[in-house]
Enzyme design. Structure first.
Site, PDB file in Angstrom:
ATOM      1  NE  ARG A 123      -3.810   0.685   1.744  1.00  0.00           N
ATOM      2  CZ  ARG A 123      -5.070   0.815   2.141  1.00  0.00           C
ATOM      3  NH1 ARG A 123      -5.381   1.583   3.152  1.00  0.00           N
ATOM      4  NH2 ARG A 123      -6.038   0.166   1.535  1.00  0.00           N
ATOM      5  CB  CYS A 173     -13.835   1.263  -0.730  1.00  0.00           C
ATOM      6  SG  CYS A 173     -13.341   2.997  -0.678  1.00  0.00           S
ATOM      7  CG  ASP A 216     -12.973   6.445  -2.008  1.00  0.00           C
ATOM      8  OD1 ASP A 216     -12.972   6.246  -0.773  1.00  0.00           O
ATOM      9  OD2 ASP A 216     -11.914   6.539  -2.675  1.00  0.00           O
ATOM     10  NE  ARG A 226     -10.424  -5.177   0.344  1.00  0.00           N
ATOM     11  CZ  ARG A 226      -9.620  -4.169   0.683  1.00  0.00           C
ATOM     12  NH1 ARG A 226     -10.133  -3.044   1.125  1.00  0.00           N
ATOM     13  NH2 ARG A 226      -8.308  -4.268   0.565  1.00  0.00           N
ATOM     14  CD  GLN A 236     -12.553  -1.784  -1.376  1.00  0.00           C
ATOM     15  OE1 GLN A 236     -11.820  -1.620  -0.405  1.00  0.00           O
ATOM     16  NE2 GLN A 236     -13.795  -2.232  -1.249  1.00  0.00           N
ATOM     17  CG  HIS A 263      -8.033   0.102  -3.324  1.00  0.00           C
ATOM     18  ND1 HIS A 263      -7.264  -0.987  -2.945  1.00  0.00           N
ATOM     19  CD2 HIS A 263      -8.723   0.479  -2.198  1.00  0.00           C
ATOM     20  CE1 HIS A 263      -7.481  -1.248  -1.662  1.00  0.00           C
ATOM     21  NE2 HIS A 263      -8.351  -0.393  -1.194  1.00  0.00           N
TER      22      HIS A 263
HETATM   23  N1  NVA Z   1      -9.437   6.886  -2.029  1.00  0.00           N
HETATM   24  C1  NVA Z   1      -9.123   6.476  -0.681  1.00  0.00           C
HETATM   25  C2  NVA Z   1      -9.441   5.029  -0.503  1.00  0.00           C
HETATM   26  C3  NVA Z   1      -9.222   4.484   0.877  1.00  0.00           C
HETATM   27  C4  NVA Z   1      -9.481   3.005   0.967  1.00  0.00           C
HETATM   28  C5  NVA Z   1      -7.662   6.772  -0.394  1.00  0.00           C
HETATM   29  O1  NVA Z   1      -6.838   6.579  -1.291  1.00  0.00           O
HETATM   30  O2  NVA Z   1      -7.363   7.221   0.706  1.00  0.00           O
HETATM   31  N1   CP Z   2     -11.131   0.035   1.815  1.00  0.00           N
HETATM   32  C1   CP Z   2      -9.888  -0.056   2.317  1.00  0.00           C
HETATM   33  O1   CP Z   2      -8.908  -0.291   1.592  1.00  0.00           O
HETATM   34  O2   CP Z   2      -9.828   0.076   3.654  1.00  0.00           O
HETATM   35  P1   CP Z   2      -8.491   0.319   4.483  1.00  0.00           P
HETATM   36  O3   CP Z   2      -7.925   1.624   4.025  1.00  0.00           O
HETATM   37  O4   CP Z   2      -8.909   0.334   5.920  1.00  0.00           O
HETATM   38  O5   CP Z   2      -7.540  -0.808   4.174  1.00  0.00           O
END
Ligand code: NVA
Ligand code: CP
Length: 323
Positions: free
Chosen positions: A118, A276, A236, A304, A148, A145
């Site tokens: 990540r 998400c 989101d 998930r 997800q 992502h």
């Molecule tokens: N668009 C958000 C998704 C979090 C799961 C981010 O990148 O923070």
């Molecule tokens: N939706 C998602 O990726 O959640 P987290 O950021 O908690 O991993």
């Protein structure tokens, strides 16, 4: 009640992504996506209970930013499949700061069998994948992502079955990593995807080109009336991780794009609401929407686990422990 048919080591499906990277949903063909989602459904039905196909294998979970769902589901999923997960935060490893990304890749490959990352920049994942001989899985970047979206489409299939051609999936909000991955899923599944954003917050131009190259029509609009009659409404956060400095300007730009219970009432009668998570209540949605009868957000969060297990199985299931 139907009893789930238990699988045995001899009746497991063949891994379809054996040893391959999963940096984008487009790293899978439609047939491979079908196999992964079939496995996720089968895991959800409990058919994999007691099967440990990843025994003796390890995965490193590398986090440059926060996570609840991704971290927990990859870790617990690996445990349930018989393997081991080690979580590495960026304060520990300093990707690209304490150490070159390529050196991190060339160390991890000596100890573990796969990496889930990540990261802030998709480029960091591409670099990890370029330099590591082991598969790299995208657990979210600024651009995409894809893990997800496996859970999201499992949730959509839970509701509508596996033929999603022509199903209206409407994404509302920021044209961010989630919106981009939705476009990739339209290419793979034939779902009819509409992206509703304020002016200036449209999805990534390269991802839109992916749709053009595959002959997939994506509707881009700023007009909220596109939501009416949708089968799936997805949103989101307006301020993604790393965009905190733009919070005020974004809150102003996205005003009016909030998912409310009244908006959910305009979906198709069988329509569902997905997010998400995490939710920033008072911004892109409100608690009354995630608690609405059309909301499936907590089933989506459950998926998930099933989807990430299915992904790890299909990427790692053909590996032999090296020790
Ligand atoms: N668009 C958000 C998704 C979090 C799961 C981010 O990148 O923070
Ligand atoms: N939706 C998602 O990726 O959640 P987290 O950021 O908690 O991993």
């Amino acid at each position: 009640m139907n009893k789930a048919a238990a699988l045995t080591p001899d009746t497991l499906p063949a891994p379809v992504m054996a040893g391959r990277d999963f940096l984008s949903n487009l790293d899978m063909s439609p047939a491979e996506l079908r196999a992964v989602l079939d496995t996720a459904h089968s895991m959800k039905r409990g058919e994999w209970r007691g099967v440990k196909p990843l025994a003796g294998l390890s995965i490193a979970l590398v986090f440059e930013k926060a996570s609840l769902r991704t971290r927990t589901t990859f870790d617990v999923g690996m445990y349930q499949l018989g393997g081991h997960a080690i979580t590495l935060s960026n304060t520990e490893i300093g990707l690209g700061t304490r150490e070159r990304v390529s050196d991190v890749a060339r160390n991890l490959e000596r100890w573990v069998d796969a990496v889930m990352g990540r990261v802030y920049l998709q480029q960091t994942l591409n670099e990890l994948a370029q330099h590591a001989t082991i598969p790299v899985i995208n657990g979210l970047s600024d651009m995409l992502h894809p893990a997800q979206l496996l859970a999201d489409y499992q949730t959509i299939e839970d509701e509508f079955g596996t033929d999603l051609r022509g199903r209206r999936v409407v994404y509302i909000g920021d044209g961010n990593n989630l919106a981009n991955s939705h476009i990739h899923m339209a290419i793979l599944t034939g779902a009819q995807v509409t992206i509703v954003t304020p002016v200036g917050y449209e999805p990534n131009a390269g991802v839109l080109m992916d749709a053009v190259k595959h002959g997939t029509d994506i509707t881009l609009t700023h007009d909220l009336s596109a939501i009416a009659g949708a089968d799936v409404l997805y949103t989101d956060v307006w301020i993604s991780m790393g965009q905190e400095a733009e919070a005020d300007i974004r809150r102003r730009a996205f005003r009016g794009y909030q998912v409310t219970p009244e908006m959910l009432d305009t979906l198709a009668p069988h329509g569902i609401f997905l997010h998400c998570l995490p939710a920033h209540y008072g911004e892109e949605t409100v608690p009354e929407a995630t608690e609405h009868p059309k909301s499936r957000v907590f089933d989506q969060a459950e998926n998930r686990l099933h989807a990430q297990k299915a992904l790890m199985y299909h990427v790692m299931g053909a590996m032999t422990p090296r020790w």
